[in-house]
Design an enzyme around this catalytic site. Structure first.
Site, mmCIF file in Angstrom:
data_model
loop_
_atom_site.group_PDB
_atom_site.id
_atom_site.type_symbol
_atom_site.label_atom_id
_atom_site.label_comp_id
_atom_site.label_asym_id
_atom_site.label_seq_id
_atom_site.Cartn_x
_atom_site.Cartn_y
_atom_site.Cartn_z
ATOM 1 N N ARG A 189 0.688 -1.125 0.048
ATOM 2 C CA ARG A 189 -0.070 -0.037 0.035
ATOM 3 C C ARG A 189 0.946 1.348 0.106
ATOM 4 O O ARG A 189 0.382 2.290 -0.536
ATOM 5 C CB ARG A 189 -0.932 0.057 1.375
ATOM 6 C CG ARG A 189 -1.848 -1.100 1.276
ATOM 7 C CD ARG A 189 -2.541 -1.038 2.864
ATOM 8 N NE ARG A 189 -3.376 0.196 2.917
ATOM 9 C CZ ARG A 189 -4.565 0.443 2.569
ATOM 10 N NH1 ARG A 189 -5.163 -0.360 2.084
ATOM 11 N NH2 ARG A 189 -5.236 1.585 2.821
ATOM 12 N N ARG A 193 9.367 6.872 -2.921
ATOM 13 C CA ARG A 193 9.570 7.782 -3.801
ATOM 14 C C ARG A 193 11.165 8.336 -3.814
ATOM 15 O O ARG A 193 11.727 8.891 -2.766
ATOM 16 C CB ARG A 193 8.518 8.795 -3.765
ATOM 17 C CG ARG A 193 7.340 8.336 -3.513
ATOM 18 C CD ARG A 193 6.438 9.291 -4.688
ATOM 19 N NE ARG A 193 4.862 8.826 -4.586
ATOM 20 C CZ ARG A 193 4.427 9.270 -3.662
ATOM 21 N NH1 ARG A 193 4.439 10.235 -2.800
ATOM 22 N NH2 ARG A 193 2.920 8.536 -3.713
ATOM 23 N N ARG A 265 -8.645 -6.196 14.067
ATOM 24 C CA ARG A 265 -8.089 -5.013 14.941
ATOM 25 C C ARG A 265 -9.300 -4.146 14.713
ATOM 26 O O ARG A 265 -9.964 -3.810 14.044
ATOM 27 C CB ARG A 265 -6.827 -4.490 14.443
ATOM 28 C CG ARG A 265 -5.678 -5.421 14.191
ATOM 29 C CD ARG A 265 -5.063 -5.792 15.530
ATOM 30 N NE ARG A 265 -4.263 -4.901 15.997
ATOM 31 C CZ ARG A 265 -3.668 -4.980 17.292
ATOM 32 N NH1 ARG A 265 -4.082 -6.235 18.114
ATOM 33 N NH2 ARG A 265 -2.880 -4.127 17.810
ATOM 34 N N ARG A 295 -1.055 6.758 15.522
ATOM 35 C CA ARG A 295 -1.118 8.417 14.773
ATOM 36 C C ARG A 295 -2.044 9.365 15.638
ATOM 37 O O ARG A 295 -2.758 9.010 16.334
ATOM 38 C CB ARG A 295 -1.388 8.007 13.244
ATOM 39 C CG ARG A 295 -2.847 7.553 13.233
ATOM 40 C CD ARG A 295 -2.964 7.349 11.544
ATOM 41 N NE ARG A 295 -4.086 6.290 11.494
ATOM 42 C CZ ARG A 295 -4.577 6.007 10.254
ATOM 43 N NH1 ARG A 295 -3.790 6.058 9.209
ATOM 44 N NH2 ARG A 295 -5.662 5.317 10.059
ATOM 45 N N GLU A 316 -4.880 7.734 17.973
ATOM 46 C CA GLU A 316 -5.531 6.446 17.609
ATOM 47 C C GLU A 316 -4.651 5.140 18.113
ATOM 48 O O GLU A 316 -3.445 5.152 18.106
ATOM 49 C CB GLU A 316 -5.581 6.563 15.986
ATOM 50 C CG GLU A 316 -5.956 5.174 15.495
ATOM 51 C CD GLU A 316 -6.329 5.321 13.861
ATOM 52 O OE1 GLU A 316 -6.278 6.770 13.555
ATOM 53 O OE2 GLU A 316 -6.026 4.723 13.059
ATOM 54 N N TYR A 364 -8.841 -6.168 3.154
ATOM 55 C CA TYR A 364 -8.329 -4.855 3.371
ATOM 56 C C TYR A 364 -8.473 -3.924 2.062
ATOM 57 O O TYR A 364 -7.596 -3.836 1.527
ATOM 58 C CB TYR A 364 -6.756 -5.078 3.913
ATOM 59 C CG TYR A 364 -6.072 -3.430 4.579
ATOM 60 C CD1 TYR A 364 -6.697 -2.272 4.632
ATOM 61 C CD2 TYR A 364 -4.859 -3.402 4.697
ATOM 62 C CE1 TYR A 364 -6.208 -1.352 5.345
ATOM 63 C CE2 TYR A 364 -4.108 -2.524 5.282
ATOM 64 C CZ TYR A 364 -4.996 -1.353 5.503
ATOM 65 O OH TYR A 364 -4.448 -0.135 6.033
ATOM 66 N N ASP A 366 -9.765 -0.283 0.099
ATOM 67 C CA ASP A 366 -10.119 1.106 0.175
ATOM 68 C C ASP A 366 -11.663 1.410 -0.251
ATOM 69 O O ASP A 366 -12.149 0.575 -0.955
ATOM 70 C CB ASP A 366 -9.093 1.853 -0.636
ATOM 71 C CG ASP A 366 -7.401 1.768 0.063
ATOM 72 O OD1 ASP A 366 -7.587 1.636 1.264
ATOM 73 O OD2 ASP A 366 -6.754 1.985 -0.682
HETATM 74 N N1 UDP Z 1 2.813 1.574 8.177
HETATM 75 C C1 UDP Z 1 4.106 1.798 8.757
HETATM 76 N N2 UDP Z 1 4.520 3.048 9.327
HETATM 77 C C2 UDP Z 1 3.795 4.264 8.808
HETATM 78 C C3 UDP Z 1 2.567 4.074 8.164
HETATM 79 C C4 UDP Z 1 2.104 2.770 7.569
HETATM 80 O O1 UDP Z 1 4.659 0.839 9.121
HETATM 81 O O2 UDP Z 1 4.127 5.260 9.289
HETATM 82 C C5 UDP Z 1 2.389 0.295 7.654
HETATM 83 C C6 UDP Z 1 1.473 -0.305 8.533
HETATM 84 O O3 UDP Z 1 1.663 -1.684 8.655
HETATM 85 C C7 UDP Z 1 0.003 0.304 8.102
HETATM 86 C C8 UDP Z 1 0.470 -0.133 6.599
HETATM 87 O O4 UDP Z 1 1.566 0.461 6.394
HETATM 88 O O5 UDP Z 1 -0.959 -0.803 8.602
HETATM 89 C C9 UDP Z 1 -0.495 0.652 5.802
HETATM 90 O O6 UDP Z 1 -0.757 1.912 5.983
HETATM 91 P P1 UDP Z 1 -1.917 2.943 5.531
HETATM 92 O O7 UDP Z 1 -1.427 4.283 5.681
HETATM 93 O O8 UDP Z 1 -2.323 2.420 4.039
HETATM 94 O O9 UDP Z 1 -2.832 2.456 6.627
HETATM 95 P P2 UDP Z 1 -4.413 2.822 6.943
HETATM 96 O O10 UDP Z 1 -4.430 4.499 6.966
HETATM 97 O O11 UDP Z 1 -5.286 2.103 5.989
HETATM 98 O O12 UDP Z 1 -4.686 2.518 8.258
#
Ligand code: UDP
Length: 396
Positions: A189, A193, A265, A295, A316, A364, A366
């Site tokens: 996901r 870059r 979860r 976060r 969160e 999972y 979107d």
């Molecule tokens: N992830 C991570 N560090 C970050 C952000 C994301 O390791 O700072 C990993 C983590 O396992 C997460 C996954 O990447 O569940 C997907 O991130 P995404 O931002 O897509 O999560 P969502 O917003 O769907 O919770």
């Protein structure tokens, strides 16, 4: 039927409704399906256990600050699917919005997803794109072949220092297990870059519904052939009483968890308020393992066209989903995969029911993919009078 008609009506009202379709769940899947059916002249009842529409993309105004809040965590609409984008725009006025995420690691703030700025800042370098590519490639670990686990995928993609700083702690907190136990698909996901582009997503279309997601979903459901019933729990025994059922609740819940519980979860949100601007961005990630939350979301930044003196933020926290909790993320560990296969077999054998959405297919996905699959499932049923094979889109 003459004299018996009122009796028949009463029976139908109690048991279900053989001329109408039942849609379980008033989230994106359910709303899109009901709308497609309604526009084809098919009436439906949309039954929702909670007291609001829009499922986990539900939005509402915070009473104290007036800020539009993403009640179940941040949702940003992004897609490459032109039809899905056009469809969503029929029901909401979308404002341009680019998601830019920051991450606090070891007392410093970095850009996510990992880009040239992140790399140069983290390693104290001034590398140009091709130099950075070679620099990261030299750190990558792993043999040939497809990576299976999240950890393997991450080590191949960014190498150990960046993996340990940005992914390891966050992922352990988010999923409750080590990244070596998780499927590689989760990391796919996130892009890497070698430029200063800091847009979290790279899709052609990205935006935020001006009046929130709940207003968008309510507009989808606003049709004379759709009857919405809130706070109405569904019991699978009732399924046969309907012309067809589209079910977007948890897959294992449909079968009363007869084979065991699939792992999900759930999230806890700790709300706090401040004046003005608390953190300067919508989402700040906290990958450090020592910080208990994953976060902090500052909701006013999702609506930069609005102005509010106060601000509201959610810390969160992620944890295992118990029987009374809201399921958010399907975990899909190895143990879940075997149980999932057993439930999928039962779901496929279930006549007259189509399983849809993140919970109904235990994937999972979107919001855009959810809409795409809902459009396809409803159209296929209308066209062929048959349920789209559940999980036809394959695992995610
Ligand atoms: N992830 C991570 N560090 C970050 C952000 C994301 O390791 O700072 C990993 C983590 O396992 C997460 C996954 O990447 O569940 C997907 O991130 P995404 O931002 O897509 O999560 P969502 O917003 O769907 O919770």
């Amino acid at each position: 039927m003459g004299r018996n008609f009122p009796i028949l009506c009463r029976v139908l009202c109690v048991q279900g409704d053989l001329v109408r379709v039942l849609v379980v769940g008033a989230g994106l899947s359910g709303a899109v399906i009901a709308r497609v059916l309604a526009e084809a002249g098919v009436a439906s009842v949309v039954q929702e256990a909670r007291d609001h529409v829009a499922g986990n993309c539900h939005t509402r105004r915070d009473e104290e600050t007036g800020v539009m809040v993403h009640v179940h965590g941040p949702h940003i609409f992004h897609t490459d699917d032109d039809e899905v984008w056009t469809y969503a725009n029929r029901f909401a006025r979308f404002r341009p919005f680019l998601h830019r995420v920051k991450a606090m690691v070891g007392g410093a703030v970095y850009t996510l997803p990992i880009n040239l700025h992140t790399i140069n800042q983290f390693f104290g370098r001034c590398l140009r794109p091709e130099e950075a590519r070679a620099f990261i490639a030299a750190q990558a670990e792993g043999g040939p072949g497809e990576a299976v686990s999240f950890e393997e995928q991450a080590l191949r993609m960014v190498g150990r220092p960046l993996y340990e700083a940005f992914f390891k702690g966050y992922t352990e907190k988010q999923w409750g297990v080590g990244p070596e136990m998780l499927p590689a698909a989760i990391l796919k996901r996130l892009p890497l870059r070698f430029s200063y582009e800091d847009n979290y997503f790279f899709h052609r279309h990205q935006g935020m519904p001006e009046a929130g997601y709940s207003a968008m979903v309510a507009a989808m459901l606003d049709h004379p052939l759709i009857e919405l019933r809130l706070k109405a729990a569904f019991r699978a025994e009732a399924a046969g009483a309907w012309r067809h059922v589209f079910y977007s609740g948890p897959l294992d819940g449909y079968f009363d968890h007869a084979l065991g519980r699939l792992g999900y979860r759930t999230l806890d949100f700790e709300r706090f308020t401040d004046r003005g601007d608390h953190q300067g961005c919508a989402v700040m990630n906290y990958p450090d393992a020592a910080v208990p939350y994953t976060r902090v979301t500052e909701h006013k930044h999702f609506a930069p066209w609005e102005s509010h003196a106060g601000t509201v933020c959610y810390r969160e926290y992620s944890r295992d989903c118990g029987p009374g909790d809201l399921p958010y993320y399907p975990i899909r560990l190895v143990a879940d995969q075997a149980l999932l296969a057993a439930y999928v077999a039962r779901a496929r054998a279930e006549r007259g029911v189509t399983f849809v959405g993140r919970l109904g297919t235990y994937r999972y996905i979107d919001m855009d993919q959810t809409i795409r699959e809902a459009l396809d499932a409803a159209r296929m049923w209308l066209r062929e009078g048959a349920a789209m094979p559940a999980f036809a889109a394959g695992p995610v």
